[in-house]
Design an enzyme around this catalytic site. Structure first.
Site, PDB file in Angstrom:
ATOM      1  N   THR A 101     -20.398  -8.912 -37.330  1.00 19.50           N
ATOM      2  CA  THR A 101     -21.244  -7.712 -37.381  1.00 19.50           C
ATOM      3  C   THR A 101     -21.899  -7.786 -38.752  1.00 19.50           C
ATOM      4  O   THR A 101     -21.280  -8.285 -39.714  1.00 19.50           O
ATOM      5  CB  THR A 101     -20.446  -6.397 -37.243  1.00 19.50           C
ATOM      6  N   HIS A 102     -23.136  -7.361 -38.848  1.00 20.73           N
ATOM      7  CA  HIS A 102     -23.911  -7.469 -40.095  1.00 20.73           C
ATOM      8  C   HIS A 102     -23.988  -8.921 -40.575  1.00 20.73           C
ATOM      9  O   HIS A 102     -24.137  -9.174 -41.769  1.00 20.73           O
ATOM     10  CB  HIS A 102     -23.323  -6.591 -41.216  1.00 20.73           C
ATOM     11  N   GLU A 106     -36.882 -22.415 -32.214  1.00 23.25           N
ATOM     12  CA  GLU A 106     -37.806 -21.719 -33.129  1.00 23.25           C
ATOM     13  C   GLU A 106     -39.075 -21.291 -32.394  1.00 23.25           C
ATOM     14  O   GLU A 106     -39.592 -20.193 -32.591  1.00 23.25           O
ATOM     15  CB  GLU A 106     -38.193 -22.631 -34.295  1.00 23.25           C
ATOM     16  N   LYS A 165     -55.853 -10.580 -16.718  1.00 28.17           N
ATOM     17  CA  LYS A 165     -55.375 -11.874 -16.211  1.00 28.17           C
ATOM     18  C   LYS A 165     -54.910 -12.878 -17.258  1.00 28.17           C
ATOM     19  O   LYS A 165     -53.853 -13.485 -17.107  1.00 28.17           O
ATOM     20  CB  LYS A 165     -56.461 -12.523 -15.360  1.00 28.17           C
ATOM     21  N   LYS A 191     -34.316 -34.926 -41.983  1.00 29.46           N
ATOM     22  CA  LYS A 191     -34.428 -33.670 -41.232  1.00 29.46           C
ATOM     23  C   LYS A 191     -34.295 -33.838 -39.719  1.00 29.46           C
ATOM     24  O   LYS A 191     -34.791 -34.794 -39.146  1.00 29.46           O
ATOM     25  CB  LYS A 191     -35.775 -32.987 -41.515  1.00 29.46           C
ATOM     26  N   SER A 209     -39.098 -34.533 -39.566  1.00 31.79           N
ATOM     27  CA  SER A 209     -40.068 -34.118 -40.567  1.00 31.79           C
ATOM     28  C   SER A 209     -40.949 -35.309 -40.912  1.00 31.79           C
ATOM     29  O   SER A 209     -40.502 -36.450 -40.899  1.00 31.79           O
ATOM     30  CB  SER A 209     -39.323 -33.640 -41.811  1.00 31.79           C
ATOM     31  N   ASN A 213     -34.980 -30.913 -36.962  1.00 30.69           N
ATOM     32  CA  ASN A 213     -35.357 -29.495 -36.895  1.00 30.69           C
ATOM     33  C   ASN A 213     -35.230 -28.918 -35.486  1.00 30.69           C
ATOM     34  O   ASN A 213     -35.618 -29.577 -34.521  1.00 30.69           O
ATOM     35  CB  ASN A 213     -36.793 -29.319 -37.379  1.00 30.69           C
ATOM     36  N   SER A 248     -65.058 -14.786 -14.859  1.00 24.32           N
ATOM     37  CA  SER A 248     -63.614 -14.952 -15.056  1.00 24.32           C
ATOM     38  C   SER A 248     -63.114 -16.258 -14.444  1.00 24.32           C
ATOM     39  O   SER A 248     -61.921 -16.551 -14.493  1.00 24.32           O
ATOM     40  CB  SER A 248     -62.866 -13.763 -14.443  1.00 24.32           C
ATOM     41  N   TYR A 268     -61.617   1.136  -9.940  1.00 24.24           N
ATOM     42  CA  TYR A 268     -61.823  -0.170 -10.556  1.00 24.24           C
ATOM     43  C   TYR A 268     -62.865  -0.078 -11.661  1.00 24.24           C
ATOM     44  O   TYR A 268     -63.915   0.538 -11.489  1.00 24.24           O
ATOM     45  CB  TYR A 268     -62.272  -1.222  -9.517  1.00 24.24           C
TER      46      TYR A 268
HETATM   47  N1  ARG Z   1     -63.309 -10.839 -11.376  1.00 18.98           N
HETATM   48  C1  ARG Z   1     -62.999  -9.483 -11.090  1.00 18.98           C
HETATM   49  C2  ARG Z   1     -61.672  -9.123 -11.754  1.00 18.98           C
HETATM   50  O1  ARG Z   1     -61.004  -9.991 -12.093  1.00 18.98           O
HETATM   51  C3  ARG Z   1     -62.879  -9.266  -9.627  1.00 18.98           C
HETATM   52  C4  ARG Z   1     -63.200  -7.873  -9.172  1.00 18.98           C
HETATM   53  C5  ARG Z   1     -64.601  -7.577  -9.424  1.00 18.98           C
HETATM   54  N2  ARG Z   1     -65.029  -6.383  -8.812  1.00 18.98           N
HETATM   55  C6  ARG Z   1     -66.191  -5.819  -9.153  1.00 18.98           C
HETATM   56  N3  ARG Z   1     -66.514  -4.755  -8.529  1.00 18.98           N
HETATM   57  N4  ARG Z   1     -66.959  -6.326 -10.060  1.00 18.98           N
HETATM   58  O2  ARG Z   1     -61.334  -7.980 -11.933  1.00 18.98           O
END
Ligand code: ARG
Length: 427
Positions: free
Chosen positions: A154-155, A289, A324, A282, A276, A284, A22, A316
């Site tokens: 309204t509408h 948007e 994330k 144009k 544009s 825009n 991660s 967990y």
């Molecule tokens: N990278 C993991 C997460 O974002 C951290 C926690 C990992 N814990 C584990 N027991 N593998 O959730």
């Protein structure tokens, strides 16, 4: 060598590292991770679990990494999976085996939960700050346009005349509710999960409240299993962000309509529009948007978070790592949208003349005429019918109510007198 390599007999499959890691996104949590570690080690030292020298060495090492993280000098590696292990690895490389004592009495499970609480807390405060700024520019505009009259709709059909201030203050009310929601969710965000360990706490005599105090939390989680598996505060955050985007998107939609030649109620500043590639004329309204368009991804992240949590057994599970990217994207989307909305609204020009014309030349005063008849003693339902007929007559004659002669009025309702013209005029 992996930090958890002890019980393994072979390296991970070559595709696993990339898939499992991660670090490409959770490096966003580097500051929170180090702040949390410093508080943890300070506590370990104070409780005699580490010697003062050990704690001091680790804190110094972490502070030096923090400074380099802030100046963008630290490179992380996919080999060490996530931000937690990357930082521990850098620390140990730099200060030696004592760095290995940092993780005493802690798991990545309570560590990542802590980082998320610190991150969402920071972003909640930032969102409130940006919402207050937006309210301020809306209030300024409202103050400048207390006497600017436009048709209320309204509408999307002209309904009754309103002041532009009245219209803008409706959005202030929405953003006030959003701020209230953020403040309320803060109670659940500002709790410290550290000390829960992987699931069942730790055998070390830690002081959870000391860590919580040091990090400015209002309290600690009651239950260690809940502490490591709770992501309700993320669902709440996404859901509040989704509503903020609903409000921004409705406002954007009105700005887009109002900036069209058909409405011609406002002109957005050139600095917030684009041209544009083909049509030279144009201009825009890309920014509103995009704000309207980006609303969808924020809703999507809310749904993804709910889906990740659904049927997830305690406690967990690696599924939670999926919490994330959506969170970071939502934060970027919200802060970007709010930051642009503020100067865009501040700099827009209002076409008071056009607004007023549309309020005058239409039937937005029909309800005033009905109310006039009610004041003359006519039941409202009958007044409604009479004015409906008058409007139909006007449409056929290509006139507005204000164009009618007194005898035309009286042919519909004998109660109507000369004072009617005042009553149905805008002022
Ligand atoms: N990278 C993991 C997460 O974002 C951290 C926690 C990992 N814990 C584990 N027991 N593998 O959730």
């Amino acid at each position: 060598m992996k930090l958890w390599g002890g019980r393994f007999t072979k390296p991970t499959h070559r595709w696993v590292e990339e898939f499992n890691a991660s670090i490409s996104f959770d490096q966003e949590l580097a500051e929170e991770d180090i702040q949390g570690s410093i508080a943890h080690v300070t506590m370990l030292g104070a409780c005699g679990i580490l010697s003062p020298e050990e704690a001091g060495q680790i804190i110094k090492g972490l502070e030096s990494i923090l400074a380099r993280v802030r100046s963008g000098e630290v490179a992380f590696s996919v080999e060490h999976e996530d931000i937690h292990m990357n930082i521990e690895k850098i620390l140990t490389d730099e200060i030696g085996p004592v760095g290995g004592k940092l993780h005493t009495g802690r798991s990545r499970n309570d560590q990542v939960a802590l980082d998320l609480h610190l991150y969402v807390r920071k972003q909640t405060i930032e969102l409130v700050r940006l919402l207050v700024q937006l309210e301020q520019v809306l209030l300024e505009k409202a103050e400048q346009h207390i006497d600017t009259i436009l048709p209320g709709y309204t509408h999307l059909q002209r309904a009754q005349p309103v002041r532009l201030a009245h219209h803008l203050l409706a959005y202030v009310s929405m953003f006030e509710r959003d701020i209230d929601r953020l403040k309320d969710s803060f109670k659940r965000v500002n709790l410290c999960p550290l000390g829960a360990g992987a699931i069942a706490g730790t055998t070390f005599p830690i002081d959870r409240k000391m860590v919580a105090n040091q990090l400015g939390f209002d309290g600690i989680y009651d239950n260690s299993m809940d502490a490591v598996s709770d992501r309700d505060f993320l669902v709440e955050f996404h859901s509040i962000c989704s509503l903020i985007m609903v409000h921004l998107s409705r406002l954007s939609e009105e700005l887009i309509l109002w900036a069209s030649e058909e409405f011609n109620y406002i002109a957005l500043d050139d600095a917030f529009c684009t041209g544009s590639s083909m049509m030279p004329q144009k201009k825009n309204p890309d920014i509103p948007e995009l704000v309207r368009g980006k609303t969808g991804r924020v809703f999507g992240h809310l749904m993804a978070m709910l889906t990740t949590l659904k049927a997830l057994p305690l406690t967990y599970n690696k599924d939670l790592q999926e919490d994330k990217e959506g969170l970071f994207d939502t934060v970027r989307t919200l802060t970007g949208s709010l930051s642009l909305m503020v100067p865009m609204i501040q700099s827009m020009k209002v076409n008071q003349k056009k607004m007023r014309e549309n309020a005058e030349f239409g039937f937005a005063n029909a309800t005033d005429l009905a109310d006039y008849l009610v004041n003359k003693g006519m039941p409202f339902r009958q007044a409604h019918e009479v004015v409906g007929k008058l409007v139909l007559y006007c449409i056929r004659e290509d006139k507005y109510l204000t164009d009618l002669s007194l005898s035309e009025f009286r042919s519909f309702a004998g109660q109507i007198n000369e004072d009617i013209y005042d009553k149905i005029a805008l002022e």
